[in-house]
Scaffold this active site. Structure first.
Site, PDB file in Angstrom:
ATOM      1  N   SER A 133       0.805  -1.226   0.000  1.00  0.00           N
ATOM      2  CA  SER A 133       0.000   0.000   0.000  1.00  0.00           C
ATOM      3  C   SER A 133       0.837   1.274   0.000  1.00  0.00           C
ATOM      4  O   SER A 133       0.288   2.371  -0.140  1.00  0.00           O
ATOM      5  CB  SER A 133      -0.946   0.009   1.207  1.00  0.00           C
ATOM      6  OG  SER A 133      -0.198   0.012   2.409  1.00  0.00           O
TER       7      SER A 133
ATOM      8  N   LYS B 150      -6.531   3.833   8.418  1.00  0.00           N
ATOM      9  CA  LYS B 150      -5.566   4.752   7.809  1.00  0.00           C
ATOM     10  C   LYS B 150      -6.095   6.176   7.772  1.00  0.00           C
ATOM     11  O   LYS B 150      -5.370   7.132   8.069  1.00  0.00           O
ATOM     12  CB  LYS B 150      -5.218   4.261   6.398  1.00  0.00           C
ATOM     13  CG  LYS B 150      -4.423   2.948   6.393  1.00  0.00           C
ATOM     14  CD  LYS B 150      -4.157   2.463   4.981  1.00  0.00           C
ATOM     15  CE  LYS B 150      -3.339   1.185   4.977  1.00  0.00           C
ATOM     16  NZ  LYS B 150      -3.082   0.655   3.631  1.00  0.00           N
TER      17      LYS B 150
END
Length: 794
Positions: free
Chosen positions: A689, A732
């Site tokens: 990611s 996140k």
């Protein structure tokens, strides 16, 4: 009047009184002519003996009226006693004194003399009235005859004593001698001592002897009767034991018969399944044919008891009120919407259908998020009993399915044992730490759980010990685990997995405010009005002193603050209420334990803020890129995993393939070495990611355009520049919000996951979905207005 004894003859012929030290006696009367040993321990009594030994060894012996008085006074001592002579005095090691004394003559106390060391009395001789010779002779013979009759009953008195007494001519001496050898009461002996008339003394003595003979004879009769009863009892016991032994040989026992009858009643009164009833009846027939003392009989009896103790058809009444259940779940836990919704769905179906198989839920999440406590709340909300079994470290298949009865000490597995303990057939069954099981040569417990947790099979669960099918379909199974990777795939397939990703910062704050602070305040002796946590102080504990997905450490830190506050209140160093501010947090909990991710202070070239997911929530990930003259070597540091290193190589390859669009020199790559570093190098990092963040940092370093400090990004990159979806978006974005960032770039395909994020968070941030890296670069880099770079390839 009889002759005055020599001991009372004084130099002063006008008086027969003498002053003597006195020795008070307990539970004994000394008669004239009687030699008796005395053990003396009281200080004044010891001093009196010493005083007498220092003079003529003469001492007055008088009996206490109450034996329990330790320091007798005048009122506690009988006025009539015996003047005696000390024959021997011996001091013992324990401080007491043994004295051998001989009674000489009766005496009467005239007065007491006061002395702190010992008691002394003034004594005069006691007048004695003689008896007529004929009457005295008759009474003496009667006493001798009565004494001889007594000695025939009491064999402990020697014949020599009887002969000695028969030879005494003096009636008074005879009375004293006989009285000293018979077990009369102290009061009776004292009355004999005080009798001045010889005739009266002889009459009393004769009555006492006859009474004692009657008592002794009655005692013998009682002892004989008791002996006969004991002999009869022993005889009966012996015969009973013989009969019992004969019955045992014949295989019949009364007690065993009674137990079998009681067991038969239990079997008839217990509702069992058809298979179980057949097996119990078969085992009961075998038991009746066995000897009760055989080992096999105890095994069969244990098996029947287990079958009868199980709740085959016993069910607890369950609640179907959705509103009440929702209230209980919300009261016990903040958030956790998905598990709560699934439980409410089950209750709704249950209210519509009479028979519904219990769901098998698997709550997966990091430690401390409330998986086990949620299972307990489910039991409370549904009105069921709660059973919890910890499977951590279980490595024996028999723990689940039980042992076969061929083994010594065999028992059912924990499933059946717990149902017996619960007493109902439809509890909430929590299998805790299902991912912590292991295997060895004894079997695989996770494989044994396949039947237990299969809704299609657990209606006929077969425990090795019972060897009969047991219906587990009414049980609501809830398993808990930290990770799915440690659970075998066949077992995962049988469970409905509900992920509990961990609490957000806002959720932790609400849990602390509504649950943890009141709970810890109460546990530490504080009332709600005694302590006040400010909002910023609570957030400081969450951010700077804990790093977890759950709230265990948060509760531990809050408990520490409450203890410190309680100490201040007890020492009167603070007033109520104690206000907890950020300054007090640092004072009570010490220096900050964890670094809190924050935004960069200014826009910089080659530095990008990425986003990472951890088991304790989201984190900000700073990615730095540096260019140096070299030959095109790529260095990646920061304890990165293989996947993350491959993302870095893919980012470099993309930049090289887009060098024309980025207006880079043809040989830019071969003239520079590239170093990509992710700080906090002690912490392992991996995953794809960070691909677009690395690529953005490279483009910024080569083009010299700074990156916007308020932008964070996450997404996987391909060689063609496409941005692929990632996981953990909720954590996140919350980490970006917590760090003060205002814009987050996410993959276009993750746009659907924004529904899970609280609306209050999304209002304060700009979320930019991107499908291609060119879109990411336009949002992240600070470009001059006239720049026409990064046109997306269609």
């Amino acid at each position: 009047m009889i002759n005055i004894p020599k001991i009372f003859k004084n130099d002063d012929s006008s008086s027969n009184r003498v002053t003597l030290p006195i020795l008070p006696l307990r539970d004994i009367v000394v008669f004239p002519g009687m030699v008796v040993p005395l053990f003396v321990g009281r200080t004044k009594s010891v001093n009196a003996l010493g005083q007498a030994m220092g003079k003529d060894k003469t001492i007055f012996l008088a009996t206490q009226r109450m034996a329990g008085v330790d320091n007798p006074e005048e009122k506690d001592i009988s006025t009539i006693g015996t003047v005696g002579t000390i024959l021997q005095l011996l001091k013992l090691p324990d401080g007491t004194v043994k004295a051998l004394v001989e009674g000489k003559a009766r005496g009467r106390i005239v007065s007491f003399a006061s002395d702190e060391e010992y008691l002394s009395v003034e004594v005069e001789p006691m007048d004695e009235v003689p008896v007529q010779e004929a009457e005295g002779e008759a009474l003496s013979r009667a006493i001798i005859d009565a004494f001889e009759e007594y000695t025939k009953l009491n064999k402990s008195i020697s014949k020599e004593l009887t002969g000695k007494i028969s030879a005494i001519d003096d009636a008074g001496k005879l009375a004293d001698t006989v009285a000293s050898h018979l077990p009369f009461k102290v009061a009776d002996k004292q009355s004999l001592l005080e009798a001045g008339e010889i005739r009266q003394r002889l009459d009393l003595l004769l009555g006492f002897i006859k009474r004692e003979s009657e008592i002794f004879e009655m005692g013998q009769k009682i002892r004989g009767r008791v002996k006969n009863q004991i002999e009869q009892t022993q005889k009966n016991y012996y015969l009973t034991e013989q009969m019992r032994a004969i019955k045992k040989e014949m295989g019949a026992d009364d007690a065993a018969d009674d137990e079998l009858q009681e067991l038969e009643k239990r079997i008839k009164g217990k509702r069992l399944s058809k298979e179980a009833a057949f097996k119990v009846k078969q085992e009961f027939k075998k038991l009746k044919m066995m000897s009760p003392m055989s080992a096999e009989a105890s095994v069969v009896r244990n098996y029947i008891d287990w079958m009868l103790d199980l709740p085959w058809y016993n069910r607890s009444k369950t609640k179907s009120d959705l509103d009440a259940a929702e209230t209980v779940l919300d009261k016990d836990h903040f958030g956790l919407e998905k598990p709560k919704e699934r439980i409410l769905e089950y209750l709704a179906v249950q209210s519509l259908v009479n028979k519904v198989r219990g769901p098998i839920l698997c709550l997966v999440g990091p430690p401390g998020v409330g998986k086990t406590s949620l299972a307990r709340s489910v039991a409370r909300a549904t009105g069921r009993r709660f059973i919890r079994i910890s499977l951590g470290g279980v490595r024996d298949e028999a723990e689940i399915r039980g042992h076969r009865r061929t083994y010594v000490g065999a028992m059912p597995g924990k499933i059946i044992q717990s149902l017996k303990k619960a007493g109902v057939n439809n509890p909430v069954f929590c299998l805790d730490e299902v991912d912590k099981m292991s295997t060895d040569f004894r079997g695989d417990p996770s494989s044994a759980l396949l039947e237990v947790l299969d809704p299609e099979q657990n209606n006929s669960f077969n425990d090795h010990f019972l060897d009969a099918d047991y219906d587990l379909s009414d049980i609501l199974f809830i398993t808990t685990a930290n990770t799915l990777t440690d659970i075998p795939l066949p077992l995962q397939d049988r469970m409905e997995v509900i992920r509990i990703p961990g609490y957000t910062e806002h959720e932790k704050f609400m849990i602390a405010k509504n649950h943890l602070i009141p709970k810890q305040a109460k546990m530490n002796g504080l009332k709600e009005e005694d302590i006040e946590f400010s909002k910023q102080a609570t957030y400081d504990i969450i951010r700077n002193y804990t790093r977890e997905a759950g709230v265990r450490n948060l509760e531990r830190e809050i408990s520490g603050v409450c203890r410190k506050s309680a100490l201040e209140l007890v020492r009167k160093q603070a007033k109520r209420p104690v206000k907890i501010t950020p300054k007090k947090i640092q004072k009570h909990l010490g220096p900050i334990k964890f670094r809190y991710g924050q935004v960069e202070e200014k826009d910089q070239i080659g530095i990008v803020t990425g986003l990472a997911w951890t088991q304790v929530g989201g984190e900000l990930l700073c990615i730095e890129t540096a260019l140096m003259p070299g030959k095109g070597q790529l260095t990646v540091t920061g304890k990165l995993g293989d996947v993350m290193k491959e993302s870095a190589r893919a980012a470099v390859s993309y930049v090289r393939s887009r060098s024309d669009a980025l207006k880079l020199e043809e040989e830019f790559y071969s003239k520079s070495d590239i170093h990509i570093h992710v700080p906090e190098g002690a912490i392992p990092k991996d995953g794809p990611s960070a691909g677009i963040a690395m690529c953005t940092a490279l483009v910024s370093a080569f083009t010299k355009y700074p990156v916007n400090k308020n932008v964070a990004m996450t997404g996987e990159i391909t060689l063609r520049g496409r941005v692929l979806p990632i996981g953990g978006l909720k954590e996140k974005i919350l980490a970006a919000h917590r760090g003060g960032l205002t814009k987050v770039i996410i993959p276009k395909e993750n746009e659907k996951d924004l529904e899970e994020i609280p609306a209050t968070i999304l209002k304060q941030m700009t979320v930019v979905p991107a499908d291609h890296l060119d879109e990411v670069l336009k949002e992240a880099l600070i470009l001059p207005e006239e720049t026409e770079l990064f046109k997306t390839e269609k």
